[in-house]
Design an enzyme around this catalytic site. Sequence first.
Site, PDB file in Angstrom:
ATOM      1  NE  ARG A  50      -8.292  -6.670 -15.447  1.00  0.00           N
ATOM      2  CZ  ARG A  50      -8.239  -6.208 -16.704  1.00  0.00           C
ATOM      3  NH1 ARG A  50      -9.077  -5.271 -17.089  1.00  0.00           N
ATOM      4  NH2 ARG A  50      -7.346  -6.674 -17.553  1.00  0.00           N
ATOM      5  CE1 TYR A 102     -12.565   0.800   9.531  1.00  0.00           C
ATOM      6  CE2 TYR A 102     -12.436   1.265   7.180  1.00  0.00           C
ATOM      7  CZ  TYR A 102     -11.969   0.615   8.299  1.00  0.00           C
ATOM      8  OH  TYR A 102     -10.896  -0.225   8.187  1.00  0.00           O
ATOM      9  CG  ASP A 174     -20.206   2.438   4.803  1.00  0.00           C
ATOM     10  OD1 ASP A 174     -20.820   1.385   5.069  1.00  0.00           O
ATOM     11  OD2 ASP A 174     -18.968   2.519   4.804  1.00  0.00           O
ATOM     12  CE  LYS A 199     -15.565  -5.003   9.039  1.00  0.00           C
ATOM     13  NZ  LYS A 199     -15.310  -4.104   7.969  1.00  0.00           N
TER      14      LYS A 199
END
Length: 305
Positions: A50, A102, A174, A199
Amino acid sequence: MTKSMATICIHGKKERKNVDNTGAVSFPIFQSATFVHPEFGKSTGFDYSRLQNPTREELERIVADLENGIDALAFSSGMSAIHALIDTLSPGDHIIATDDLYGGSTRLLMNIANKNGIKITFVATDKIENIKKELRENTKLIFLETPTNPMMQVTDIKSVVELAHKHNCIVAVDNTFLTPYFQRPLDLGADVVIHSGTKYLAGHNDTLAGFLVTNCKKCSEKFRYIIKTTGACLAPFDSWLVLRGIKTLHIRMEQHQKNAVEIVKWLNNQKAITNVYYPGLENNSALEISKKTKFRFRSYDFFPR
Ligand SMILES: Cc1ncc(COP(=O)(O)O)c(C=O)c1O
Protein backbone atom coordinates in the site's frame (compact mmCIF):
# COMPACT_ATOMS: atom_id res chain seq x y z
CA MET A 1 20.02 14.53 -25.24
CA THR A 2 16.26 15.15 -25.17
CA LYS A 3 14.31 11.94 -25.57
CA SER A 4 11.36 11.59 -27.91
CA MET A 5 7.87 10.84 -26.56
CA ALA A 6 8.16 7.39 -28.13
CA THR A 7 11.33 6.66 -26.12
CA ILE A 8 9.86 8.07 -22.91
CA CYS A 9 6.79 5.82 -23.34
CA ILE A 10 9.10 2.81 -23.19
CA HIS A 11 12.06 3.86 -21.03
CA GLY A 12 11.14 7.08 -19.24
CA LYS A 13 13.69 9.90 -19.13
CA LYS A 14 16.33 8.20 -16.99
CA GLU A 15 17.52 4.69 -16.15
CA ARG A 16 14.94 2.62 -14.31
CA LYS A 17 15.55 1.52 -10.71
CA ASN A 18 17.46 -1.78 -10.67
CA VAL A 19 15.29 -3.88 -8.41
CA ASP A 20 16.03 -7.47 -9.46
CA ASN A 21 19.51 -7.74 -11.09
CA THR A 22 18.27 -10.20 -13.75
CA GLY A 23 18.30 -7.77 -16.66
CA ALA A 24 14.63 -8.57 -17.44
CA VAL A 25 13.61 -6.20 -20.23
CA SER A 26 9.97 -6.30 -19.23
CA PHE A 27 9.70 -4.84 -15.74
CA PRO A 28 8.92 -7.66 -13.25
CA ILE A 29 5.54 -7.92 -11.52
CA PHE A 30 6.21 -7.76 -7.80
CA GLN A 31 3.06 -9.57 -6.73
CA SER A 32 3.77 -9.23 -3.04
CA ALA A 33 1.87 -7.48 -0.27
CA THR A 34 4.79 -7.46 2.16
CA PHE A 35 8.61 -7.32 1.89
CA VAL A 36 11.19 -8.94 4.15
CA HIS A 37 13.48 -6.63 6.10
CA PRO A 38 17.17 -7.66 5.91
CA GLU A 39 17.58 -7.05 9.64
CA PHE A 40 15.79 -5.39 12.50
CA GLY A 41 15.25 -1.71 11.80
CA LYS A 42 16.50 -2.00 8.17
CA SER A 43 14.31 -1.83 5.08
CA THR A 44 14.98 -2.51 1.39
CA GLY A 45 12.90 0.60 0.72
CA PHE A 46 9.86 -1.64 0.26
CA ASP A 47 7.77 -2.58 3.29
CA TYR A 48 4.12 -2.96 2.36
CA SER A 49 2.52 -2.61 -1.07
CA ARG A 50 0.00 0.00 0.00
CA LEU A 51 3.00 2.25 0.66
CA GLN A 52 5.52 1.14 -1.97
CA ASN A 53 5.57 -1.47 -4.70
CA PRO A 54 8.36 -1.64 -7.32
CA THR A 55 6.03 -2.33 -10.30
CA ARG A 56 3.71 0.52 -9.38
CA GLU A 57 6.69 2.83 -8.80
CA GLU A 58 8.07 2.02 -12.25
CA LEU A 59 4.71 2.92 -13.80
CA GLU A 60 4.56 6.13 -11.76
CA ARG A 61 8.05 7.05 -12.97
CA ILE A 62 7.04 6.66 -16.64
CA VAL A 63 3.79 8.63 -16.23
CA ALA A 64 5.55 11.44 -14.31
CA ASP A 65 8.15 11.63 -17.12
CA LEU A 66 5.48 11.69 -19.85
CA GLU A 67 3.65 14.58 -18.17
CA ASN A 68 6.87 16.40 -17.14
CA GLY A 69 5.88 16.11 -13.48
CA ILE A 70 7.98 15.64 -10.36
CA ASP A 71 5.67 12.90 -9.11
CA ALA A 72 2.86 10.64 -10.31
CA LEU A 73 0.62 8.40 -8.22
CA ALA A 74 -1.13 5.36 -9.66
CA PHE A 75 -4.66 4.75 -8.34
CA SER A 76 -7.08 1.86 -8.75
CA SER A 77 -9.25 3.96 -11.12
CA GLY A 78 -9.63 7.46 -12.49
CA MET A 79 -12.40 8.09 -9.98
CA SER A 80 -10.23 7.14 -7.01
CA ALA A 81 -7.57 9.55 -8.29
CA ILE A 82 -10.13 12.37 -8.47
CA HIS A 83 -11.45 11.42 -5.04
CA ALA A 84 -7.93 11.75 -3.59
CA LEU A 85 -7.59 15.19 -5.19
CA ILE A 86 -10.88 16.30 -3.60
CA ASP A 87 -9.78 14.80 -0.27
CA THR A 88 -7.03 17.45 -0.06
CA LEU A 89 -9.76 20.08 0.46
CA SER A 90 -11.59 20.96 3.69
CA PRO A 91 -15.21 21.75 4.50
CA GLY A 92 -15.96 25.32 3.39
CA ASP A 93 -13.50 25.23 0.47
CA HIS A 94 -14.85 26.08 -2.97
CA ILE A 95 -14.20 24.43 -6.35
CA ILE A 96 -14.89 25.88 -9.79
CA ALA A 97 -15.33 23.02 -12.24
CA THR A 98 -15.98 22.65 -15.96
CA ASP A 99 -19.74 22.23 -16.48
CA ASP A 100 -19.32 19.36 -18.95
CA LEU A 101 -17.15 17.04 -16.84
CA TYR A 102 -17.27 13.27 -17.25
CA GLY A 103 -20.51 12.20 -15.48
CA GLY A 104 -18.71 10.27 -12.73
CA SER A 105 -16.70 13.36 -11.77
CA THR A 106 -19.88 15.46 -11.61
CA ARG A 107 -21.51 12.78 -9.43
CA LEU A 108 -18.51 12.76 -7.09
CA LEU A 109 -18.56 16.56 -6.74
CA MET A 110 -22.33 16.88 -6.37
CA ASN A 111 -23.01 13.92 -4.08
CA ILE A 112 -19.83 13.27 -2.11
CA ALA A 113 -17.69 16.44 -2.03
CA ASN A 114 -20.82 18.56 -1.50
CA LYS A 115 -22.02 16.34 1.36
CA ASN A 116 -18.61 16.85 3.00
CA GLY A 117 -19.07 20.62 3.06
CA ILE A 118 -17.20 21.50 -0.13
CA LYS A 119 -18.91 24.10 -2.33
CA ILE A 120 -18.93 23.62 -6.07
CA THR A 121 -19.74 25.93 -8.97
CA PHE A 122 -19.92 24.53 -12.50
CA VAL A 123 -19.17 26.92 -15.37
CA ALA A 124 -18.34 26.70 -19.07
CA THR A 125 -14.58 27.07 -18.58
CA ASP A 126 -13.97 27.74 -22.28
CA LYS A 127 -14.82 31.38 -21.41
CA ILE A 128 -12.38 32.77 -18.85
CA GLU A 129 -14.91 35.47 -17.77
CA ASN A 130 -17.16 32.70 -16.45
CA ILE A 131 -14.37 31.63 -14.09
CA LYS A 132 -13.49 35.22 -13.11
CA LYS A 133 -17.09 35.87 -12.07
CA GLU A 134 -17.19 32.86 -9.75
CA LEU A 135 -13.82 33.21 -7.99
CA ARG A 136 -14.23 33.62 -4.22
CA GLU A 137 -11.97 34.02 -1.19
CA ASN A 138 -12.38 30.32 -0.44
CA THR A 139 -11.87 29.04 -4.02
CA LYS A 140 -9.06 26.49 -3.65
CA LEU A 141 -9.31 24.45 -6.84
CA ILE A 142 -10.18 24.97 -10.48
CA PHE A 143 -10.99 21.60 -11.97
CA LEU A 144 -10.79 21.54 -15.76
CA GLU A 145 -11.49 18.79 -18.21
CA THR A 146 -10.23 19.70 -21.67
CA PRO A 147 -11.44 18.57 -24.12
CA THR A 148 -14.50 17.47 -22.19
CA ASN A 149 -16.18 14.11 -22.27
CA PRO A 150 -18.56 14.18 -24.06
CA MET A 151 -19.03 17.58 -25.77
CA MET A 152 -15.37 18.37 -26.59
CA GLN A 153 -15.39 21.78 -24.90
CA VAL A 154 -11.81 23.15 -24.91
CA THR A 155 -10.33 25.39 -22.20
CA ASP A 156 -7.32 27.69 -22.48
CA ILE A 157 -5.29 26.13 -19.66
CA LYS A 158 -2.59 28.82 -19.60
CA SER A 159 -5.02 31.73 -19.12
CA VAL A 160 -6.88 29.86 -16.37
CA VAL A 161 -3.58 29.13 -14.60
CA GLU A 162 -2.57 32.82 -14.71
CA LEU A 163 -5.89 33.82 -13.17
CA ALA A 164 -5.93 31.02 -10.59
CA HIS A 165 -2.39 31.57 -9.33
CA LYS A 166 -3.15 35.26 -8.67
CA HIS A 167 -5.88 33.96 -6.33
CA ASN A 168 -3.73 31.29 -4.61
CA CYS A 169 -5.80 28.60 -6.15
CA ILE A 170 -4.54 25.44 -7.85
CA VAL A 171 -5.53 24.15 -11.28
CA ALA A 172 -6.11 20.47 -11.98
CA VAL A 173 -6.67 19.26 -15.54
CA ASP A 174 -8.26 15.98 -16.52
CA ASN A 175 -6.07 15.05 -19.50
CA THR A 176 -7.64 11.65 -20.14
CA PHE A 177 -8.75 12.38 -23.70
CA LEU A 178 -5.55 13.85 -25.13
CA THR A 179 -2.96 12.05 -22.97
CA PRO A 180 0.53 13.54 -22.61
CA TYR A 181 1.14 12.55 -26.22
CA PHE A 182 -1.05 15.46 -27.41
CA GLN A 183 -1.16 17.84 -24.42
CA ARG A 184 0.94 18.40 -21.31
CA PRO A 185 -0.96 20.66 -18.91
CA LEU A 186 1.93 20.96 -16.42
CA ASP A 187 4.00 22.61 -19.18
CA LEU A 188 1.20 25.18 -19.43
CA GLY A 189 1.45 25.90 -15.69
CA ALA A 190 -1.23 23.58 -14.29
CA ASP A 191 -0.50 22.12 -10.85
CA VAL A 192 -2.09 18.69 -11.20
CA VAL A 193 -2.93 16.38 -14.08
CA ILE A 194 -5.63 13.75 -13.71
CA HIS A 195 -6.00 10.63 -15.82
CA SER A 196 -8.41 7.83 -16.21
CA GLY A 197 -5.56 5.50 -17.17
CA THR A 198 -8.31 3.02 -18.04
CA LYS A 199 -8.60 4.74 -21.44
CA TYR A 200 -5.71 5.57 -23.77
CA LEU A 201 -2.83 5.14 -21.33
CA ALA A 202 -3.60 1.47 -20.61
CA GLY A 203 -5.16 1.17 -24.04
CA HIS A 204 -6.26 -2.48 -24.09
CA ASN A 205 -9.55 -2.51 -22.12
CA ASP A 206 -8.09 -4.93 -19.61
CA THR A 207 -7.70 -2.84 -16.46
CA LEU A 208 -8.96 0.22 -14.61
CA ALA A 209 -6.34 2.76 -13.53
CA GLY A 210 -6.09 6.38 -12.49
CA PHE A 211 -3.32 8.94 -12.02
CA LEU A 212 -2.55 12.21 -10.33
CA VAL A 213 0.60 13.84 -11.67
CA THR A 214 2.03 17.01 -10.21
CA ASN A 215 4.85 19.52 -10.27
CA CYS A 216 4.03 20.80 -6.83
CA LYS A 217 5.90 19.19 -3.92
CA LYS A 218 3.20 20.09 -1.39
CA CYS A 219 0.49 18.51 -3.59
CA SER A 220 2.59 15.37 -4.02
CA GLU A 221 3.04 15.04 -0.23
CA LYS A 222 -0.69 15.44 0.35
CA PHE A 223 -1.55 12.87 -2.35
CA ARG A 224 0.98 10.35 -0.95
CA TYR A 225 -0.48 10.76 2.53
CA ILE A 226 -3.99 10.16 1.19
CA ILE A 227 -3.10 7.11 -0.93
CA LYS A 228 -1.25 5.43 1.92
CA THR A 229 -4.15 6.15 4.25
CA THR A 230 -7.08 5.22 2.02
CA GLY A 231 -5.32 2.44 0.07
CA ALA A 232 -6.78 3.21 -3.36
CA CYS A 233 -3.48 2.28 -5.02
CA LEU A 234 -3.07 0.33 -8.26
CA ALA A 235 -2.29 -3.38 -7.80
CA PRO A 236 1.05 -4.78 -9.10
CA PHE A 237 -0.41 -6.77 -12.00
CA ASP A 238 -2.61 -3.86 -13.12
CA SER A 239 0.42 -1.57 -12.89
CA TRP A 240 2.27 -3.93 -15.20
CA LEU A 241 -0.64 -3.97 -17.68
CA VAL A 242 -0.60 -0.18 -17.86
CA LEU A 243 3.20 -0.14 -18.19
CA ARG A 244 2.90 -2.50 -21.14
CA GLY A 245 0.05 -0.47 -22.66
CA ILE A 246 1.99 2.80 -22.48
CA LYS A 247 4.83 1.31 -24.55
CA THR A 248 2.61 1.76 -27.64
CA LEU A 249 0.87 4.99 -26.61
CA HIS A 250 2.57 7.08 -29.31
CA ILE A 251 1.56 4.70 -32.11
CA ARG A 252 -2.00 4.25 -30.86
CA MET A 253 -2.62 7.99 -30.42
CA GLU A 254 -1.54 8.71 -34.00
CA GLN A 255 -3.88 5.99 -35.25
CA HIS A 256 -6.77 7.13 -33.00
CA GLN A 257 -6.40 10.59 -34.48
CA LYS A 258 -6.41 9.26 -38.05
CA ASN A 259 -9.52 7.23 -37.27
CA ALA A 260 -11.23 10.24 -35.68
CA VAL A 261 -10.44 12.35 -38.75
CA GLU A 262 -12.05 9.77 -41.05
CA ILE A 263 -15.19 9.65 -38.89
CA VAL A 264 -15.38 13.45 -38.71
CA LYS A 265 -15.03 13.71 -42.50
CA TRP A 266 -17.88 11.27 -42.96
CA LEU A 267 -20.13 12.91 -40.36
CA ASN A 268 -19.36 16.32 -41.84
CA ASN A 269 -20.83 15.22 -45.16
CA GLN A 270 -24.11 13.90 -43.76
CA LYS A 271 -27.01 16.27 -44.42
CA ALA A 272 -28.99 14.86 -41.50
CA ILE A 273 -26.25 15.88 -39.03
CA THR A 274 -26.32 19.50 -37.89
CA ASN A 275 -23.41 19.55 -35.44
CA VAL A 276 -20.12 17.71 -35.32
CA TYR A 277 -18.21 18.20 -32.08
CA TYR A 278 -14.51 18.01 -32.93
CA PRO A 279 -12.03 20.69 -31.86
CA GLY A 280 -10.20 20.48 -35.20
CA LEU A 281 -13.09 21.90 -37.23
CA GLU A 282 -12.62 25.32 -38.83
CA ASN A 283 -15.03 27.98 -37.49
CA ASN A 284 -15.12 26.11 -34.22
CA SER A 285 -14.28 28.32 -31.20
CA ALA A 286 -12.44 25.33 -29.74
CA LEU A 287 -9.94 25.46 -32.61
CA GLU A 288 -8.39 28.81 -31.66
CA ILE A 289 -8.09 27.74 -28.03
CA SER A 290 -6.66 24.40 -29.13
CA LYS A 291 -3.91 26.17 -31.05
CA LYS A 292 -3.05 28.23 -27.94
CA THR A 293 -3.24 25.14 -25.76
CA LYS A 294 -0.69 23.56 -28.08
CA PHE A 295 -2.70 20.54 -29.10
CA ARG A 296 -0.46 18.74 -31.49
CA PHE A 297 -3.06 18.58 -34.27
CA ARG A 298 -1.78 18.03 -37.79
CA SER A 299 -2.87 20.37 -40.58
CA TYR A 300 -5.12 17.71 -42.08
CA ASP A 301 -7.30 17.87 -38.99
CA PHE A 302 -8.84 21.23 -39.77
CA PHE A 303 -11.97 20.90 -41.85
CA PRO A 304 -14.26 23.57 -43.23
CA ARG A 305 -17.80 23.11 -42.05
C1 LIG B 1 -12.51 12.20 -18.71
C2 LIG B 1 -12.67 11.11 -17.69
N1 LIG B 1 -12.19 11.30 -16.45
C3 LIG B 1 -12.32 10.34 -15.49
C4 LIG B 1 -12.96 9.15 -15.74
C5 LIG B 1 -13.08 8.12 -14.65
O1 LIG B 1 -12.12 7.13 -14.82
P1 LIG B 1 -12.31 5.60 -14.40
O2 LIG B 1 -13.40 5.03 -15.23
O3 LIG B 1 -10.96 5.01 -14.69
O4 LIG B 1 -12.63 5.57 -12.95
C6 LIG B 1 -13.46 8.91 -17.03
C7 LIG B 1 -14.13 7.65 -17.34
O5 LIG B 1 -14.74 7.47 -18.39
C8 LIG B 1 -13.31 9.92 -18.04
O6 LIG B 1 -13.78 9.76 -19.28
